[in-house]
Write an enzyme that holds these catalytic residues in place. Sequence first.
Site, PDB file in Angstrom:
ATOM      1  N   SER A  41      15.679  -1.313  -8.831  1.00  0.00           N
ATOM      2  CA  SER A  41      14.493  -0.567  -9.257  1.00  0.00           C
ATOM      3  C   SER A  41      14.905   0.682 -10.056  1.00  0.00           C
ATOM      4  O   SER A  41      15.539   0.575 -11.103  1.00  0.00           O
ATOM      5  CB  SER A  41      13.642  -0.202  -8.031  1.00  0.00           C
ATOM      6  OG  SER A  41      12.370   0.255  -8.401  1.00  0.00           O
ATOM      7  N   ASP A  93       7.267  -9.436  -9.566  1.00  0.00           N
ATOM      8  CA  ASP A  93       7.713  -8.046  -9.374  1.00  0.00           C
ATOM      9  C   ASP A  93       6.992  -7.106 -10.335  1.00  0.00           C
ATOM     10  O   ASP A  93       7.098  -7.224 -11.545  1.00  0.00           O
ATOM     11  CB  ASP A  93       9.223  -7.981  -9.617  1.00  0.00           C
ATOM     12  CG  ASP A  93       9.812  -6.623  -9.291  1.00  0.00           C
ATOM     13  OD1 ASP A  93       9.063  -5.635  -9.274  1.00  0.00           O
ATOM     14  OD2 ASP A  93      11.026  -6.552  -9.071  1.00  0.00           O
TER      15      ASP A  93
END
Length: 285
Positions: A41, A93
Amino acid sequence: MAHKGMTFGAKYVYRRLKESAILDKALALYPEYGLVLTGHSLGAGVAALLAIIMRPKYPDLRVYAFAAPAGLLSREAARVTESFVFTVGVGDDFVMRLGVDSIENVRTGIIQTLHASRLPKYRILLNGFGYALFGVPPGDLESTWKNDDLESTTPGTSPLLGRRPVPTVAASTVGILFIMTTKSFISHSFQEAALLSREIGVRRFSKTRLFTPGRILHIVSRKKTKAERKAGTGGPSFEMRWATAEDFMEFKIMPKMLLDHLPENVYKTLETILTEHKNHTSEVV
Protein backbone atom coordinates in the site's frame (compact mmCIF):
# COMPACT_ATOMS: atom_id res chain seq x y z
CA MET A 1 5.79 13.94 -11.53
CA ALA A 2 4.88 11.99 -8.37
CA HIS A 3 2.60 12.05 -5.35
CA LYS A 4 3.91 14.78 -3.06
CA GLY A 5 3.33 13.09 0.31
CA MET A 6 4.88 9.78 -0.69
CA THR A 7 7.79 11.62 -2.28
CA PHE A 8 8.47 13.26 1.10
CA GLY A 9 8.31 9.81 2.69
CA ALA A 10 10.80 8.35 0.20
CA LYS A 11 13.21 11.25 0.70
CA TYR A 12 12.97 10.85 4.48
CA VAL A 13 13.79 7.14 4.32
CA TYR A 14 16.67 7.83 1.91
CA ARG A 15 18.09 10.49 4.22
CA ARG A 16 17.97 8.14 7.20
CA LEU A 17 19.65 5.36 5.21
CA LYS A 18 22.34 7.77 4.07
CA GLU A 19 22.98 9.11 7.58
CA SER A 20 23.32 5.64 9.10
CA ALA A 21 25.24 4.19 6.10
CA ILE A 22 23.54 0.90 6.99
CA LEU A 23 23.21 -0.26 3.38
CA ASP A 24 26.89 0.27 2.64
CA LYS A 25 27.78 -1.69 5.78
CA ALA A 26 25.38 -4.52 4.93
CA LEU A 27 26.54 -4.86 1.33
CA ALA A 28 30.18 -4.72 2.40
CA LEU A 29 29.51 -7.54 4.85
CA TYR A 30 27.51 -9.57 2.28
CA PRO A 31 28.86 -8.56 -1.16
CA GLU A 32 27.10 -11.49 -2.86
CA TYR A 33 23.68 -10.08 -1.91
CA GLY A 34 21.57 -7.74 -4.01
CA LEU A 35 19.26 -4.94 -2.85
CA VAL A 36 15.49 -5.49 -2.79
CA LEU A 37 12.89 -2.96 -1.61
CA THR A 38 9.35 -4.00 -0.77
CA GLY A 39 6.20 -2.62 0.76
CA HIS A 40 2.42 -2.82 0.89
CA SER A 41 0.00 0.00 0.00
CA LEU A 42 1.61 3.28 1.15
CA GLY A 43 4.84 1.34 1.73
CA ALA A 44 4.73 0.06 -1.84
CA GLY A 45 4.45 3.59 -3.19
CA VAL A 46 7.31 4.82 -1.00
CA ALA A 47 9.45 1.82 -2.03
CA ALA A 48 8.94 2.57 -5.74
CA LEU A 49 9.85 6.24 -5.29
CA LEU A 50 12.80 5.37 -3.06
CA ALA A 51 14.07 3.03 -5.76
CA ILE A 52 14.03 5.86 -8.31
CA ILE A 53 16.17 7.97 -5.97
CA MET A 54 18.59 5.14 -5.18
CA ARG A 55 19.05 3.62 -8.65
CA PRO A 56 22.01 5.83 -9.66
CA LYS A 57 24.01 4.26 -6.81
CA TYR A 58 22.34 0.81 -6.87
CA PRO A 59 21.45 0.18 -10.53
CA ASP A 60 20.57 -3.49 -9.96
CA LEU A 61 18.05 -2.98 -7.16
CA ARG A 62 14.56 -4.48 -7.48
CA VAL A 63 11.19 -3.55 -5.96
CA TYR A 64 8.31 -5.87 -5.06
CA ALA A 65 5.28 -3.63 -4.55
CA PHE A 66 2.07 -5.12 -3.15
CA ALA A 67 -1.20 -3.19 -3.66
CA ALA A 68 0.62 -0.06 -4.81
CA PRO A 69 -1.63 3.02 -5.05
CA ALA A 70 -2.78 4.22 -8.46
CA GLY A 71 -2.11 7.92 -7.83
CA LEU A 72 1.66 7.67 -7.57
CA LEU A 73 3.55 8.56 -10.76
CA SER A 74 3.01 10.39 -14.02
CA ARG A 75 2.67 8.03 -17.00
CA GLU A 76 6.23 8.69 -18.22
CA ALA A 77 7.72 7.94 -14.79
CA ALA A 78 5.53 4.84 -14.38
CA ARG A 79 6.89 3.45 -17.67
CA VAL A 80 10.46 3.96 -16.45
CA THR A 81 9.73 1.88 -13.31
CA GLU A 82 8.52 -1.12 -15.35
CA SER A 83 12.12 -2.31 -15.70
CA PHE A 84 12.75 -2.65 -11.94
CA VAL A 85 9.37 -2.56 -10.11
CA PHE A 86 7.11 -5.63 -9.93
CA THR A 87 3.62 -4.76 -8.67
CA VAL A 88 1.11 -7.34 -7.42
CA GLY A 89 -2.59 -6.54 -7.04
CA VAL A 90 -5.47 -8.74 -5.92
CA GLY A 91 -9.08 -8.58 -7.13
CA ASP A 92 -10.99 -5.35 -6.51
CA ASP A 93 -8.35 -3.72 -4.28
CA PHE A 94 -9.53 -0.11 -3.91
CA VAL A 95 -6.06 1.36 -3.27
CA MET A 96 -4.89 0.04 -6.65
CA ARG A 97 -7.53 2.40 -8.12
CA LEU A 98 -7.13 5.21 -5.60
CA GLY A 99 -6.09 8.57 -7.00
CA VAL A 100 -7.17 12.18 -6.83
CA ASP A 101 -8.71 11.99 -10.29
CA SER A 102 -10.68 8.78 -9.66
CA ILE A 103 -11.92 9.95 -6.25
CA GLU A 104 -13.10 13.26 -7.69
CA ASN A 105 -15.08 11.34 -10.30
CA VAL A 106 -16.69 9.23 -7.56
CA ARG A 107 -17.46 12.34 -5.51
CA THR A 108 -19.18 13.97 -8.46
CA GLY A 109 -21.11 10.76 -9.13
CA ILE A 110 -22.31 10.59 -5.52
CA ILE A 111 -23.50 14.19 -5.55
CA GLN A 112 -25.31 13.81 -8.85
CA THR A 113 -26.94 10.54 -7.80
CA LEU A 114 -28.07 11.96 -4.45
CA HIS A 115 -29.44 14.99 -6.22
CA ALA A 116 -31.40 12.88 -8.70
CA SER A 117 -32.54 10.07 -6.37
CA ARG A 118 -36.20 9.93 -5.41
CA LEU A 119 -35.40 7.89 -2.28
CA PRO A 120 -35.55 9.69 1.10
CA LYS A 121 -32.02 10.45 2.21
CA TYR A 122 -32.60 8.97 5.67
CA ARG A 123 -33.22 5.59 4.03
CA ILE A 124 -29.98 5.83 2.10
CA LEU A 125 -28.12 6.74 5.30
CA LEU A 126 -29.67 3.91 7.35
CA ASN A 127 -29.04 1.38 4.58
CA GLY A 128 -25.42 2.55 4.37
CA PHE A 129 -24.82 1.96 8.07
CA GLY A 130 -26.62 -1.38 7.82
CA TYR A 131 -24.31 -2.44 5.00
CA ALA A 132 -21.27 -1.36 7.00
CA LEU A 133 -22.33 -3.35 10.07
CA PHE A 134 -23.90 -6.46 8.56
CA GLY A 135 -22.66 -6.64 4.98
CA VAL A 136 -24.50 -6.15 1.71
CA PRO A 137 -27.56 -8.46 1.36
CA PRO A 138 -27.43 -10.78 -1.68
CA GLY A 139 -30.61 -9.23 -3.05
CA ASP A 140 -29.09 -5.76 -3.00
CA LEU A 141 -25.93 -7.07 -4.63
CA GLU A 142 -28.00 -8.44 -7.49
CA SER A 143 -29.91 -5.19 -7.96
CA THR A 144 -26.74 -3.10 -7.71
CA TRP A 145 -24.22 -5.00 -9.80
CA LYS A 146 -26.47 -7.23 -11.92
CA ASN A 147 -29.61 -5.20 -12.59
CA ASP A 148 -31.52 -6.85 -15.43
CA ASP A 149 -33.86 -3.87 -15.70
CA LEU A 150 -30.98 -1.78 -17.00
CA GLU A 151 -30.82 -3.89 -20.13
CA SER A 152 -34.12 -2.48 -21.34
CA THR A 153 -33.12 1.13 -20.74
CA THR A 154 -30.67 3.45 -22.39
CA PRO A 155 -27.08 3.53 -21.10
CA GLY A 156 -26.61 5.57 -17.92
CA THR A 157 -30.17 5.24 -16.65
CA SER A 158 -31.56 3.60 -13.53
CA PRO A 159 -35.06 2.57 -12.36
CA LEU A 160 -34.31 4.17 -8.97
CA LEU A 161 -33.96 7.54 -10.62
CA GLY A 162 -36.96 7.29 -12.88
CA ARG A 163 -34.76 6.40 -15.88
CA ARG A 164 -32.92 9.70 -15.70
CA PRO A 165 -29.27 9.78 -16.85
CA VAL A 166 -26.84 9.13 -14.00
CA PRO A 167 -23.05 8.60 -13.78
CA THR A 168 -21.45 5.17 -13.61
CA VAL A 169 -21.92 4.93 -9.81
CA ALA A 170 -25.03 2.75 -9.33
CA ALA A 171 -27.87 4.42 -7.44
CA SER A 172 -28.25 1.63 -4.90
CA THR A 173 -24.53 1.92 -4.19
CA VAL A 174 -25.15 5.32 -2.61
CA GLY A 175 -26.12 3.62 0.67
CA ILE A 176 -22.60 2.23 0.92
CA LEU A 177 -20.93 5.46 -0.13
CA PHE A 178 -22.97 7.66 2.18
CA ILE A 179 -21.09 6.47 5.27
CA MET A 180 -17.87 7.77 3.68
CA THR A 181 -19.08 11.37 3.62
CA THR A 182 -18.73 14.03 6.31
CA LYS A 183 -21.43 16.32 7.70
CA SER A 184 -20.01 19.32 5.88
CA PHE A 185 -19.92 17.38 2.64
CA ILE A 186 -23.59 16.41 3.09
CA SER A 187 -24.70 19.95 3.86
CA HIS A 188 -23.04 21.40 0.76
CA SER A 189 -23.47 18.52 -1.69
CA PHE A 190 -26.88 19.51 -2.98
CA GLN A 191 -25.86 23.13 -3.51
CA GLU A 192 -22.83 21.99 -5.52
CA ALA A 193 -24.55 19.27 -7.54
CA ALA A 194 -25.77 21.44 -10.41
CA LEU A 195 -22.45 23.28 -10.74
CA LEU A 196 -20.36 20.12 -10.62
CA SER A 197 -22.50 18.33 -13.18
CA ARG A 198 -21.96 21.18 -15.68
CA GLU A 199 -18.41 22.31 -14.87
CA ILE A 200 -16.56 19.24 -13.65
CA GLY A 201 -13.17 20.76 -14.49
CA VAL A 202 -13.70 23.59 -11.98
CA ARG A 203 -13.41 21.35 -8.92
CA ARG A 204 -10.25 19.48 -10.02
CA PHE A 205 -7.46 19.55 -7.43
CA SER A 206 -4.90 18.01 -9.75
CA LYS A 207 -4.38 18.56 -13.45
CA THR A 208 -1.81 15.74 -13.71
CA ARG A 209 -3.16 12.19 -13.75
CA LEU A 210 -1.01 9.77 -11.77
CA PHE A 211 -0.62 6.02 -12.34
CA THR A 212 0.39 2.73 -10.70
CA PRO A 213 4.15 1.99 -10.82
CA GLY A 214 5.95 -0.96 -12.35
CA ARG A 215 4.91 -4.00 -14.30
CA ILE A 216 1.58 -5.11 -12.85
CA LEU A 217 0.46 -8.67 -12.14
CA HIS A 218 -3.28 -8.69 -11.41
CA ILE A 219 -4.71 -11.72 -9.59
CA VAL A 220 -8.45 -12.44 -9.61
CA SER A 221 -10.38 -15.32 -8.08
CA ARG A 222 -12.03 -17.98 -10.23
CA LYS A 223 -15.61 -18.95 -9.56
CA LYS A 224 -16.06 -22.51 -8.38
CA THR A 225 -19.09 -24.49 -7.33
CA LYS A 226 -19.44 -25.53 -3.71
CA ALA A 227 -18.77 -29.15 -4.69
CA GLU A 228 -15.57 -28.17 -6.54
CA ARG A 229 -14.31 -26.16 -3.58
CA LYS A 230 -15.03 -29.03 -1.19
CA ALA A 231 -13.36 -31.61 -3.43
CA GLY A 232 -10.47 -29.37 -4.36
CA THR A 233 -11.24 -29.69 -8.08
CA GLY A 234 -12.21 -27.28 -10.84
CA GLY A 235 -8.76 -25.94 -11.59
CA PRO A 236 -6.78 -23.24 -9.80
CA SER A 237 -8.50 -20.86 -7.39
CA PHE A 238 -7.04 -17.76 -9.04
CA GLU A 239 -6.25 -16.41 -12.48
CA MET A 240 -3.32 -14.10 -13.22
CA ARG A 241 -2.80 -11.61 -16.03
CA TRP A 242 -0.41 -8.84 -16.93
CA ALA A 243 -2.23 -5.53 -16.57
CA THR A 244 -1.44 -1.94 -17.52
CA ALA A 245 -1.65 1.16 -15.36
CA GLU A 246 -4.61 2.34 -17.44
CA ASP A 247 -6.63 -0.65 -16.20
CA PHE A 248 -6.80 0.91 -12.72
CA MET A 249 -7.96 4.44 -13.51
CA GLU A 250 -11.61 3.97 -12.55
CA PHE A 251 -12.51 3.71 -8.85
CA LYS A 252 -14.97 0.83 -8.47
CA ILE A 253 -17.28 0.37 -5.50
CA MET A 254 -17.28 -3.40 -4.99
CA PRO A 255 -18.11 -5.68 -2.01
CA LYS A 256 -14.54 -7.00 -1.59
CA MET A 257 -12.59 -3.83 -2.34
CA LEU A 258 -11.46 -3.47 1.31
CA LEU A 259 -10.83 -7.17 1.92
CA ASP A 260 -8.75 -7.56 -1.24
CA HIS A 261 -6.44 -4.79 -0.05
CA LEU A 262 -5.57 -6.26 3.36
CA PRO A 263 -1.98 -7.58 3.52
CA GLU A 264 -3.07 -10.85 5.12
CA ASN A 265 -5.44 -11.49 2.20
CA VAL A 266 -2.71 -10.70 -0.34
CA TYR A 267 -0.39 -13.10 1.51
CA LYS A 268 -3.07 -15.80 1.66
CA THR A 269 -3.77 -15.41 -2.07
CA LEU A 270 -0.10 -15.78 -3.01
CA GLU A 271 0.29 -18.71 -0.63
CA THR A 272 -2.72 -20.46 -2.21
CA ILE A 273 -1.32 -19.93 -5.71
CA LEU A 274 2.08 -21.34 -4.76
CA THR A 275 0.56 -24.32 -2.92
CA GLU A 276 -1.72 -25.20 -5.83
CA HIS A 277 1.16 -24.84 -8.28
CA LYS A 278 3.35 -27.10 -6.14
CA ASN A 279 0.60 -29.72 -5.85
CA HIS A 280 -0.10 -29.60 -9.60
CA THR A 281 3.61 -29.98 -10.38
CA SER A 282 3.82 -32.98 -8.02
CA GLU A 283 0.81 -34.62 -9.72
CA VAL A 284 2.33 -34.14 -13.17
CA VAL A 285 5.65 -35.61 -12.05
